[in-house]
Design a protein around this motif. Sequence first.
Motif, PDB file in Angstrom:
ATOM      1  N   ASN A 332       0.841  -1.197   0.000  1.00 27.08           N
ATOM      2  CA  ASN A 332       0.000   0.000   0.000  1.00 27.08           C
ATOM      3  C   ASN A 332       0.880   1.251   0.000  1.00 27.08           C
ATOM      4  OD1 ASN A 332      -2.663  -1.447   0.524  1.00 27.08           O
ATOM      5  ND2 ASN A 332      -1.449  -2.095   2.301  1.00 27.08           N
ATOM      6  N   PRO A 333       1.252   1.750  -1.174  1.00 22.77           N
ATOM      7  CA  PRO A 333       2.070   2.974  -1.216  1.00 22.77           C
ATOM      8  C   PRO A 333       1.245   4.181  -0.791  1.00 22.77           C
ATOM      9  CG  PRO A 333       1.385   2.354  -3.425  1.00 22.77           C
ATOM     10  CD  PRO A 333       0.937   1.244  -2.517  1.00 22.77           C
ATOM     11  N   GLU A 334       1.918   5.212  -0.308  1.00 19.56           N
ATOM     12  CA  GLU A 334       1.212   6.443   0.038  1.00 19.56           C
ATOM     13  C   GLU A 334       0.569   7.030  -1.218  1.00 19.56           C
ATOM     14  OE1 GLU A 334       3.091   8.429   3.949  1.00 19.56           O
ATOM     15  OE2 GLU A 334       4.252   8.754   2.135  1.00 19.56           O
ATOM     16  N   ARG A 335      -0.613   7.565  -1.059  1.00 21.14           N
ATOM     17  CA  ARG A 335      -1.388   8.051  -2.201  1.00 21.14           C
ATOM     18  C   ARG A 335      -0.633   9.095  -3.024  1.00 21.14           C
ATOM     19  NH1 ARG A 335      -6.795   7.911  -3.239  1.00 21.14           N
ATOM     20  NH2 ARG A 335      -7.193   7.104  -1.136  1.00 21.14           N
ATOM     21  N   SER A 338       1.564   8.219  -6.149  1.00 25.06           N
ATOM     22  CA  SER A 338       0.922   7.734  -7.383  1.00 25.06           C
ATOM     23  C   SER A 338       1.401   6.353  -7.799  1.00 25.06           C
ATOM     24  CB  SER A 338       1.134   8.731  -8.546  1.00 25.06           C
ATOM     25  OG  SER A 338       0.476   9.957  -8.277  1.00 25.06           O
ATOM     26  N   LEU A 339       2.066   5.641  -6.913  1.00 23.62           N
ATOM     27  CA  LEU A 339       2.462   4.263  -7.199  1.00 23.62           C
ATOM     28  C   LEU A 339       1.257   3.342  -7.039  1.00 23.62           C
ATOM     29  CD1 LEU A 339       5.863   4.237  -5.263  1.00 23.62           C
ATOM     30  CD2 LEU A 339       5.534   4.470  -7.733  1.00 23.62           C
ATOM     31  N   LEU A 340       1.298   2.192  -7.691  1.00 25.96           N
ATOM     32  CA  LEU A 340       0.158   1.289  -7.709  1.00 25.96           C
ATOM     33  C   LEU A 340       0.142   0.377  -6.485  1.00 25.96           C
ATOM     34  CD1 LEU A 340       0.064   0.157 -11.452  1.00 25.96           C
ATOM     35  CD2 LEU A 340      -1.436   1.818 -10.317  1.00 25.96           C
ATOM     36  N   ALA A 341      -0.993   0.343  -5.790  1.00 23.40           N
ATOM     37  CA  ALA A 341      -1.180  -0.650  -4.728  1.00 23.40           C
ATOM     38  C   ALA A 341      -1.327  -2.022  -5.372  1.00 23.40           C
ATOM     39  CB  ALA A 341      -2.416  -0.312  -3.910  1.00 23.40           C
ATOM     40  N   GLN A 342      -1.051  -3.055  -4.595  1.00 26.88           N
ATOM     41  CA  GLN A 342      -1.104  -4.401  -5.159  1.00 26.88           C
ATOM     42  C   GLN A 342      -1.292  -5.443  -4.059  1.00 26.88           C
ATOM     43  OE1 GLN A 342       2.329  -5.281  -7.559  1.00 26.88           O
ATOM     44  NE2 GLN A 342       1.679  -7.332  -8.074  1.00 26.88           N
ATOM     45  N   GLU A 343      -2.018  -6.504  -4.382  1.00 22.23           N
ATOM     46  CA  GLU A 343      -2.120  -7.683  -3.529  1.00 22.23           C
ATOM     47  C   GLU A 343      -1.671  -8.894  -4.339  1.00 22.23           C
ATOM     48  OE1 GLU A 343      -6.281  -7.537  -2.352  1.00 22.23           O
ATOM     49  OE2 GLU A 343      -5.651  -7.021  -0.323  1.00 22.23           O
ATOM     50  N   GLN A 344      -1.005  -9.813  -3.677  1.00 24.25           N
ATOM     51  CA  GLN A 344      -0.547 -11.032  -4.348  1.00 24.25           C
ATOM     52  C   GLN A 344      -0.954 -12.257  -3.541  1.00 24.25           C
ATOM     53  OE1 GLN A 344       3.700 -10.779  -5.069  1.00 24.25           O
ATOM     54  NE2 GLN A 344       3.405  -9.557  -6.919  1.00 24.25           N
ATOM     55  N   TYR A 345      -1.427 -13.273  -4.257  1.00 22.75           N
ATOM     56  CA  TYR A 345      -1.783 -14.553  -3.662  1.00 22.75           C
ATOM     57  C   TYR A 345      -0.941 -15.618  -4.369  1.00 22.75           C
ATOM     58  CZ  TYR A 345      -5.926 -11.823  -2.337  1.00 22.75           C
ATOM     59  OH  TYR A 345      -6.775 -10.856  -1.849  1.00 22.75           O
ATOM     60  N   THR A 346      -0.107 -16.329  -3.606  1.00 21.42           N
ATOM     61  CA  THR A 346       0.850 -17.263  -4.205  1.00 21.42           C
ATOM     62  C   THR A 346       0.678 -18.654  -3.606  1.00 21.42           C
ATOM     63  OG1 THR A 346       2.462 -15.484  -4.546  1.00 21.42           O
ATOM     64  CG2 THR A 346       3.300 -17.735  -4.609  1.00 21.42           C
ATOM     65  N   PRO A 370      -5.884  -3.067  -7.810  1.00 17.57           N
ATOM     66  CA  PRO A 370      -7.213  -2.443  -7.692  1.00 17.57           C
ATOM     67  C   PRO A 370      -7.512  -1.507  -8.860  1.00 17.57           C
ATOM     68  CG  PRO A 370      -6.089  -2.405  -5.578  1.00 17.57           C
ATOM     69  CD  PRO A 370      -5.087  -2.882  -6.586  1.00 17.57           C
ATOM     70  N   GLY A 371      -8.656  -1.733  -9.513  1.00 23.77           N
ATOM     71  CA  GLY A 371      -9.066  -0.880 -10.621  1.00 23.77           C
ATOM     72  C   GLY A 371      -8.411  -1.196 -11.941  1.00 23.77           C
ATOM     73  N   ARG A 372      -7.571  -2.243 -11.988  1.00 21.58           N
ATOM     74  CA  ARG A 372      -6.896  -2.607 -13.234  1.00 21.58           C
ATOM     75  C   ARG A 372      -7.004  -4.120 -13.447  1.00 21.58           C
ATOM     76  NH1 ARG A 372      -1.107   0.152 -13.770  1.00 21.58           N
ATOM     77  NH2 ARG A 372      -1.472  -0.598 -15.884  1.00 21.58           N
TER      78      ARG A 372
END
Length: 386
Positions: A332-335, A338-346, A370-372
């Motif tokens: 969760n980068p700081e808003r 403008s970097l992209l947040a991301q979740e990964q499931y491995t 999120p959103g992409r």
Amino acid sequence: MVVALGCLGIGTAQAQSVNDSKFGKGLQFIAADSSFSLKLGARFQTLYQGSTTSGSGEWKDRLLIRRARLKLEGFAYSPKLEYKIALGLSNNDIGNDNPEMFDNANSIVLDAVAKWHFRPNWELWVGQTKLPGNREHIVSSHKMQFVDRSLLNSRFSLDREAGLQLHHTHQLGQMVLRESAALSMGEGRNIAVNNTGGYSYTAQAEIFPLGEFEGGGAYVGSDIYREESPKLALAAAYNFNDDTNRSQGQLGDFLSGQRDLHTIFVDAMFKYRGFSTMAEFARRSAPDGPVITTTEEGQVDETFVTGDAFNIQAGYLFKSDWEVAGRYTTYNPERETSLLAQEQYTLGLSKYIVGHSLKVQSDVTLQDFPGRDNGYQFRLQLEVAL
């Protein structure tokens, strides 16, 4: 270099005694007068990686040497003075795949450190090596539970630097406590120019309430030693990087401005009879704001990587030496960056043929932006360590 070292070993064989040399343990020598020792090891990882996104459906893949390493370690003059030299020989180890950049030979050096045991339970380290930061990075890439480390590590790891480190260990009954402190350059490994900003200051405290892990297992992925009793490690670390000009402190792009960066890590590892789990939290902040420059349209052009990440993974190693493991990571980068947040499931599947020295590992990852469009990744890797 490898050939020269081999010739050196052959030419001096009569003056040395070979000690406990076997697969996975390297070639080990002790001088006839016991004035020094040398263990020479080599390893490589061959990786197949393929990926696609839910939108395009196009499969992109590659086959590469993910890592190729040469390591020398032992003691010099006295067993109280240990040393370690590690060289990275692959494009990924060196840090670029541009042939025009390979004249930067000092990028090859990963570790070059002397460790002085100057008093019982006290060690002073001098040189370049890993900083005492997050556990996932302290675990060697040779001994990982998955094909590679998580997104948390790639965004917030302190990596390696040249400097001084002080380590202390003491025991209270069954409980073991460790404290570490480091003073380093602040701009990453192999920096040959004058220090740009201030220095980097790192402190770490670690506790083993149930005693030491078998075989240093607190820094090994998977319960490869099958702990006969429950073992737990808890740690916290803090790093202050004074006026760094790299986007991730010790790593990342060199930016046109400087910032103070504060990074904290909290982690835990538990192992028992083939089951293992590890959790980490990391947070990095820049009190003066992470953004350096923006475009005329107001888009972020240069920024430091700030925000937080959480990673948790667990696996079970069957007696057949097959392991099934799962991992969840959120970044969760700081808003304002403008970097992209991301979740990964491995989900990972590994076969340990000779422990971590000869193994085949695979994993499948869902990358949720999120959103992409979501991303999907498959990796298959062979590791050979002599």
